[in-house]
Write a protein that holds these residues in place. Structure first.
Motif, PDB file in Angstrom:
ATOM      1  N   LYS A   3       0.757  -1.062  -0.142  1.00 28.76           N
ATOM      2  CA  LYS A   3       0.011  -0.194   0.032  1.00 28.76           C
ATOM      3  C   LYS A   3       0.721   1.223   0.004  1.00 28.76           C
ATOM      4  N   SER A   4       0.405   2.254  -0.487  1.00 26.97           N
ATOM      5  CA  SER A   4       1.215   3.452  -0.748  1.00 26.97           C
ATOM      6  C   SER A   4       0.900   4.276   0.316  1.00 26.97           C
ATOM      7  N   THR A   6       0.730   7.413   0.326  1.00 24.79           N
ATOM      8  CA  THR A   6       0.087   8.963  -0.194  1.00 24.79           C
ATOM      9  C   THR A   6      -1.333   8.496  -0.817  1.00 24.79           C
ATOM     10  N   GLY A   7      -2.219   9.549  -0.634  1.00 22.90           N
ATOM     11  CA  GLY A   7      -3.757   9.179  -1.021  1.00 22.90           C
ATOM     12  C   GLY A   7      -4.484  10.515  -0.608  1.00 22.90           C
ATOM     13  N   VAL A  57      -5.057   2.621   8.399  1.00 23.57           N
ATOM     14  CA  VAL A  57      -3.613   3.527   8.143  1.00 23.57           C
ATOM     15  C   VAL A  57      -2.496   3.131   9.337  1.00 23.57           C
ATOM     16  N   ASP A 145      -8.098   4.561   1.694  1.00 22.18           N
ATOM     17  CA  ASP A 145      -7.375   3.271   1.649  1.00 22.18           C
ATOM     18  C   ASP A 145      -7.620   2.481   0.293  1.00 22.18           C
ATOM     19  N   ARG A 148      -4.912   4.093  -1.844  1.00 26.64           N
ATOM     20  CA  ARG A 148      -3.513   3.749  -1.471  1.00 26.64           C
ATOM     21  C   ARG A 148      -3.183   2.170  -2.099  1.00 26.64           C
ATOM     22  N   GLU A 151      -2.488   2.331  -5.540  1.00 31.31           N
ATOM     23  CA  GLU A 151      -1.199   2.813  -5.917  1.00 31.31           C
ATOM     24  C   GLU A 151      -0.173   1.705  -5.629  1.00 31.31           C
ATOM     25  N   GLU A 291       3.743   1.870   2.833  1.00 30.50           N
ATOM     26  CA  GLU A 291       3.340   1.842   4.067  1.00 30.50           C
ATOM     27  C   GLU A 291       4.258   0.897   4.800  1.00 30.50           C
TER      28      GLU A 291
END
Length: 291
Positions: A3-4, A6-7, A57, A145, A148, A151, A291
């Motif tokens: 998971k990225s 950023t979002g 998160v 989410d 994310r 990405e 993440e």
């Protein structure tokens, strides 16, 4: 699962009395940091709202913007200091008589002075709002989410593409080792022939060659690097926050490649090592977004 960090996530909900809109903006950060942009009467909700966020998160800096509409969001109260105002008006009347002033008392100007009149909001929010805020935040977090995760899927493909390249380069290094050993022996025999002629001791050649190859041996580094590659693939499939694990693993892989480069006495191996370091740097840059 990758998971990225950023979002963006946005959600809104409207009832008969209220409309709540929440926007979430997430960027890279070493740990989880949540910043709430809340009116004062909702500050006591921050702990429970953070729990909603931490369910999905785990890392990143998250800014949370809240917008409220509706007449019942906060009650406003009018406060007038009548005693002070009475004194002030009496003073103005006395001043008019004393100095023969013709102008009338400007009531509008008096009311604009915060010394006489103030408007304040209640520090307590409507009891219906906390549940509504939580509901909207859950939707906003879910949308954040999802973004994310999308990405993260792109990042995983990027990593796998570069891991395949590293595997090919590592195979090229393995293939170059026998040829390198042969070149070492030829150089050593040629040097001895120039020094003592063609009639040199073969045992001496083998002894010197063994010492040289021991110093230049990179098989252990190759095995560890191959193990790290497998571990990288495995971590990409794990649930939860994996960014720190990948970052640590990249450091270990760089260490092995640097050792290969310091030991290598072959141009072909050195060229592979340079490409491997470049590829690892590309991966490391993107790992900072995980993440």
């Amino acid at each position: 699962m990758v998971k990225s960090m950023t979002g963006f996530g946005r959600a809104s909900k409207e009832t008969e009395d209220f409309k709540v809109t929440i926007e979430l903006k997430a960027v890279n950060h070493r740990y989880l940091e949540t910043v709430f942009r809340l009116p004062r009467q909702f500050h006591h909700l921050e702990a429970s709202l953070k729990k909603v966020i931490t369910q999905k998160v785990k890392r990143g800096r998250l800014e949370c913007f809240f917008s409220f509409e509706g007449a019942k969001v906060a009650e406003k109260h009018l406060a007038v200091d009548w005693e002070l105002l009475d004194h002030y008006v009496r003073f103005l009347r006395q001043a008019k008589e004393r100095y023969a002033i013709q102008e009338e008392v400007d009531l509008e100007a008096l009311l604009a002075d915060p010394a006489f009149l103030t408007v304040s909001e209640s520090s307590e929010a409507d009891p219906e709002l906390p549940a509504l805020i939580t509901s909207v935040l859950e939707k906003a977090v879910a949308r954040l989410d999802d973004m994310r995760a999308e990405e993260g899927t792109e990042l995983a493909l990027y990593f796998k593409e570069h891991l395949v390249k590293l595997e090919r380069l590592l195979e090229s290094v393995k293939e170059a080792i026998p040829e390198t050993e042969k070149a070492y022996r030829e150089k050593l025999e040629d040097r001895l022939a120039k020094l003592v002629g063609a009639d040199f001791d073969e045992k001496l050649v083998l002894s010197e060659l063994a010492l040289l190859l021991e110093k230049a041996d990179i098989n252990e580094e190759i095995e560890r690097f191959a193990s790290h590659l497998k571990q990288f693939y495995s971590i990409l499939t794990q649930e939860g926050a994996i960014g720190r694990k990948l970052d640590f693993l990249i450091q270990e892989m760089n260490r092995e490649v640097n050792t290969m480069g310091s030991k290598a006495m072959s141009l072909s191996i050195t060229q592979c090592v340079v490409e491997m370091k470049t590829t690892l740097e590309k991966i490391r840059e993107q790992v900072q977004n995980v993440e």
